[in-house]
Design a protein around this motif. Sequence first.
Motif, PDB file in Angstrom:
ATOM      1  N   LEU A 136       0.811  -1.216   0.000  1.00 49.98           N
ATOM      2  CA  LEU A 136       0.000   0.000   0.000  1.00 49.98           C
ATOM      3  C   LEU A 136       0.843   1.263   0.000  1.00 49.98           C
ATOM      4  CD1 LEU A 136      -2.836  -0.900   2.563  1.00 49.98           C
ATOM      5  CD2 LEU A 136      -2.817  -1.151   0.077  1.00 49.98           C
ATOM      6  N   ALA A 137       2.083   1.153   0.453  1.00 43.81           N
ATOM      7  CA  ALA A 137       2.929   2.351   0.542  1.00 43.81           C
ATOM      8  C   ALA A 137       4.299   2.108  -0.089  1.00 43.81           C
ATOM      9  CB  ALA A 137       3.067   2.767   2.004  1.00 43.81           C
ATOM     10  N   ALA A 138       4.326   1.349  -1.179  1.00 47.78           N
ATOM     11  CA  ALA A 138       5.612   1.009  -1.815  1.00 47.78           C
ATOM     12  C   ALA A 138       6.366   2.254  -2.263  1.00 47.78           C
ATOM     13  CB  ALA A 138       5.374   0.081  -2.998  1.00 47.78           C
ATOM     14  N   ASP A 139       5.650   3.256  -2.773  1.00 50.45           N
ATOM     15  CA  ASP A 139       6.313   4.476  -3.228  1.00 50.45           C
ATOM     16  C   ASP A 139       6.926   5.246  -2.062  1.00 50.45           C
ATOM     17  OD1 ASP A 139       3.643   4.873  -2.365  1.00 50.45           O
ATOM     18  OD2 ASP A 139       3.585   6.849  -3.318  1.00 50.45           O
ATOM     19  N   LEU A 140       6.261   5.209  -0.903  1.00 50.37           N
ATOM     20  CA  LEU A 140       6.797   5.877   0.280  1.00 50.37           C
ATOM     21  C   LEU A 140       8.032   5.148   0.793  1.00 50.37           C
ATOM     22  CD1 LEU A 140       3.474   6.636   2.228  1.00 50.37           C
ATOM     23  CD2 LEU A 140       4.737   8.125   0.651  1.00 50.37           C
ATOM     24  N   VAL A 141       7.997   3.821   0.737  1.00 53.86           N
ATOM     25  CA  VAL A 141       9.155   3.023   1.142  1.00 53.86           C
ATOM     26  C   VAL A 141      10.349   3.345   0.247  1.00 53.86           C
ATOM     27  CG1 VAL A 141      10.091   0.690   1.356  1.00 53.86           C
ATOM     28  CG2 VAL A 141       7.745   1.153   2.079  1.00 53.86           C
ATOM     29  N   ALA A 142      10.109   3.428  -1.059  1.00 57.44           N
ATOM     30  CA  ALA A 142      11.190   3.720  -2.003  1.00 57.44           C
ATOM     31  C   ALA A 142      11.766   5.114  -1.752  1.00 57.44           C
ATOM     32  CB  ALA A 142      10.673   3.617  -3.432  1.00 57.44           C
ATOM     33  N   GLY A 143      10.891   6.071  -1.487  1.00 56.63           N
ATOM     34  CA  GLY A 143      11.357   7.424  -1.200  1.00 56.63           C
ATOM     35  C   GLY A 143      12.188   7.483   0.066  1.00 56.63           C
ATOM     36  N   TRP A 144      11.742   6.767   1.094  1.00 58.27           N
ATOM     37  CA  TRP A 144      12.493   6.713   2.355  1.00 58.27           C
ATOM     38  C   TRP A 144      13.853   6.049   2.133  1.00 58.27           C
ATOM     39  CZ3 TRP A 144      14.114   2.318   5.009  1.00 58.27           C
ATOM     40  CH2 TRP A 144      14.652   2.559   6.281  1.00 58.27           C
ATOM     41  N   HIS A 145      13.861   4.930   1.411  1.00 52.18           N
ATOM     42  CA  HIS A 145      15.105   4.214   1.118  1.00 52.18           C
ATOM     43  C   HIS A 145      16.105   5.149   0.438  1.00 52.18           C
ATOM     44  CE1 HIS A 145      17.515   0.643  -0.306  1.00 52.18           C
ATOM     45  NE2 HIS A 145      17.862   1.538  -1.220  1.00 52.18           N
ATOM     46  N   ASN A 146      15.644   5.865  -0.581  1.00 55.00           N
ATOM     47  CA  ASN A 146      16.532   6.757  -1.326  1.00 55.00           C
ATOM     48  C   ASN A 146      17.046   7.898  -0.453  1.00 55.00           C
ATOM     49  OD1 ASN A 146      16.165   5.229  -3.644  1.00 55.00           O
ATOM     50  ND2 ASN A 146      14.501   6.513  -4.419  1.00 55.00           N
ATOM     51  N   ALA A 147      16.185   8.412   0.423  1.00 53.97           N
ATOM     52  CA  ALA A 147      16.587   9.523   1.287  1.00 53.97           C
ATOM     53  C   ALA A 147      17.639   9.082   2.301  1.00 53.97           C
ATOM     54  CB  ALA A 147      15.362  10.096   2.007  1.00 53.97           C
ATOM     55  N   VAL A 148      17.448   7.896   2.906  1.00 57.17           N
ATOM     56  CA  VAL A 148      18.423   7.391   3.873  1.00 57.17           C
ATOM     57  C   VAL A 148      19.743   7.068   3.170  1.00 57.17           C
ATOM     58  CG1 VAL A 148      18.965   5.541   5.502  1.00 57.17           C
ATOM     59  CG2 VAL A 148      16.669   6.510   5.453  1.00 57.17           C
ATOM     60  N   ALA A 149      19.655   6.452   1.988  1.00 52.75           N
ATOM     61  CA  ALA A 149      20.869   6.137   1.225  1.00 52.75           C
ATOM     62  C   ALA A 149      21.644   7.411   0.907  1.00 52.75           C
ATOM     63  CB  ALA A 149      20.505   5.395  -0.063  1.00 52.75           C
ATOM     64  N   ALA A 150      20.933   8.482   0.584  1.00 50.72           N
ATOM     65  CA  ALA A 150      21.597   9.754   0.284  1.00 50.72           C
ATOM     66  C   ALA A 150      22.284  10.319   1.528  1.00 50.72           C
ATOM     67  CB  ALA A 150      20.580  10.757  -0.259  1.00 50.72           C
ATOM     68  N   MET A 151      21.637  10.171   2.688  1.00 48.72           N
ATOM     69  CA  MET A 151      22.258  10.632   3.934  1.00 48.72           C
ATOM     70  C   MET A 151      23.524   9.834   4.241  1.00 48.72           C
ATOM     71  SD  MET A 151      19.059  11.270   6.522  1.00 48.72           S
ATOM     72  CE  MET A 151      17.782  12.478   6.172  1.00 48.72           C
ATOM     73  N   PHE A 152      23.455   8.512   4.081  1.00 45.83           N
ATOM     74  CA  PHE A 152      24.640   7.675   4.297  1.00 45.83           C
ATOM     75  C   PHE A 152      25.735   8.039   3.294  1.00 45.83           C
ATOM     76  CE2 PHE A 152      22.141   3.897   6.301  1.00 45.83           C
ATOM     77  CZ  PHE A 152      22.174   4.536   7.533  1.00 45.83           C
ATOM     78  N   ARG A 153      25.350   8.247   2.035  1.00 51.16           N
ATOM     79  CA  ARG A 153      26.321   8.615   0.993  1.00 51.16           C
ATOM     80  C   ARG A 153      27.067   9.895   1.364  1.00 51.16           C
ATOM     81  NH1 ARG A 153      23.177  11.015  -3.511  1.00 51.16           N
ATOM     82  NH2 ARG A 153      23.361  12.779  -2.071  1.00 51.16           N
ATOM     83  N   ASP A 154      26.315  10.918   1.754  1.00 51.95           N
ATOM     84  CA  ASP A 154      26.946  12.204   2.084  1.00 51.95           C
ATOM     85  C   ASP A 154      27.840  12.081   3.316  1.00 51.95           C
ATOM     86  OD1 ASP A 154      25.569  13.244  -0.043  1.00 51.95           O
ATOM     87  OD2 ASP A 154      24.015  14.218   1.161  1.00 51.95           O
ATOM     88  N   THR A 155      27.408  11.279   4.286  1.00 55.43           N
ATOM     89  CA  THR A 155      28.207  11.088   5.498  1.00 55.43           C
ATOM     90  C   THR A 155      29.502  10.348   5.185  1.00 55.43           C
ATOM     91  OG1 THR A 155      26.195  11.025   6.849  1.00 55.43           O
ATOM     92  CG2 THR A 155      28.191  10.124   7.840  1.00 55.43           C
ATOM     93  N   ILE A 156      29.410   9.303   4.375  1.00 52.37           N
ATOM     94  CA  ILE A 156      30.606   8.533   3.987  1.00 52.37           C
ATOM     95  C   ILE A 156      31.557   9.407   3.169  1.00 52.37           C
ATOM     96  CG2 ILE A 156      31.413   6.609   2.560  1.00 52.37           C
ATOM     97  CD1 ILE A 156      28.761   5.159   3.362  1.00 52.37           C
ATOM     98  N   ALA A 157      31.006  10.172   2.231  1.00 53.61           N
ATOM     99  CA  ALA A 157      31.839  11.037   1.393  1.00 53.61           C
ATOM    100  C   ALA A 157      32.565  12.077   2.236  1.00 53.61           C
ATOM    101  CB  ALA A 157      30.977  11.713   0.327  1.00 53.61           C
ATOM    102  N   ALA A 158      31.860  12.671   3.195  1.00 54.07           N
ATOM    103  CA  ALA A 158      32.483  13.691   4.054  1.00 54.07           C
ATOM    104  C   ALA A 158      33.594  13.082   4.899  1.00 54.07           C
ATOM    105  CB  ALA A 158      31.418  14.334   4.945  1.00 54.07           C
ATOM    106  N   ASP A 159      33.351  11.869   5.399  1.00 55.98           N
ATOM    107  CA  ASP A 159      34.362  11.209   6.225  1.00 55.98           C
ATOM    108  C   ASP A 159      35.604  10.873   5.392  1.00 55.98           C
ATOM    109  OD1 ASP A 159      34.624   9.885   9.061  1.00 55.98           O
ATOM    110  OD2 ASP A 159      35.426   8.421   7.635  1.00 55.98           O
ATOM    111  N   ALA A 160      35.383  10.413   4.166  1.00 52.17           N
ATOM    112  CA  ALA A 160      36.508  10.079   3.287  1.00 52.17           C
ATOM    113  C   ALA A 160      37.329  11.333   2.972  1.00 52.17           C
ATOM    114  CB  ALA A 160      35.995   9.440   2.001  1.00 52.17           C
ATOM    115  N   ARG A 161      36.639  12.449   2.708  1.00 52.70           N
ATOM    116  CA  ARG A 161      37.360  13.693   2.428  1.00 52.70           C
ATOM    117  C   ARG A 161      38.186  14.133   3.635  1.00 52.70           C
ATOM    118  NH1 ARG A 161      32.457  15.175  -0.033  1.00 52.70           N
ATOM    119  NH2 ARG A 161      31.867  16.355   1.832  1.00 52.70           N
ATOM    120  N   GLN A 162      37.577  13.989   4.819  1.00 52.92           N
ATOM    121  CA  GLN A 162      38.284  14.391   6.034  1.00 52.92           C
ATOM    122  C   GLN A 162      39.536  13.551   6.256  1.00 52.92           C
ATOM    123  OE1 GLN A 162      35.872  14.118   9.568  1.00 52.92           O
ATOM    124  NE2 GLN A 162      37.232  15.383  10.779  1.00 52.92           N
ATOM    125  N   ARG A 163      39.479  12.301   5.859  1.00 53.80           N
ATOM    126  CA  ARG A 163      40.643  11.412   6.007  1.00 53.80           C
ATOM    127  C   ARG A 163      41.632  11.547   4.846  1.00 53.80           C
ATOM    128  NH1 ARG A 163      38.626   5.580   8.398  1.00 53.80           N
ATOM    129  NH2 ARG A 163      36.761   6.283   9.511  1.00 53.80           N
TER     130      ARG A 163
END
Length: 214
Positions: A136-163
């Motif tokens: 019933l909420a597959a589109d909401l699940v997909a949107g949440w998945h993409n948003a969390v993945a983007a947050m993890f991506r930005d956090t990992i990228a920032a950490d890599a740059r810092q190192r």
Amino acid sequence: MSDNDHFEPATDMDSHPVDRAPTQADDCRRQRVIDAAMQVFLSYGYKRATMDDIARTADMSRPALYLHFKNKTDIFRAVADHMFELALESTSLSLAQNGSLADRINGAIDTVMINLICQINSSAHGEELLDLKNSLAADLVAGWHNAVAAMFRDTIAADARQRGIDLSARGLTAATLAEMLMDGLEGMKRRGADADSQRKAARQLVRIVELAIA
């Protein structure tokens, strides 16, 4: 109780959602319905829950309920959307904390995924609700998945740059590592292990990400 009201349109002229800009009072009433519906779905399950159950728990009439929601599916989607919104806020806060990359990501996973899923699974109808979320909420699940993945991506990228780590030189990208983490967490969730086992598996996934940029 009947689950027919999932298909019942409102018949009263005053029981259809009003086409106007929502007021603060409307927002408060909608939130009251969402909170009440969450209680009802956890207590009765989605199929057995009725609009009357939700209206009674929200302390409003059924016609008043239809002023804000079209049907039971509409309410379920609103509940799911609200939970995802809170989860994204918690994820952002966890990732913004001081600490190592692993500590921050593990904190987000604990707060947003493991604890939330365990809360739903603690209900006798948790499995039904989680299954319905994907239909019933597959589109909401997909949107949440993409948003969390983007947050993890930005956090990992920032950490890599810092190192001072060039991920591309290792054949990696922050986005790839974030998606690998999300895919692993999704598989872990589907296995339906207990919270401790999920937490252990999640930490192993995060460890792999951490080693990739060590």
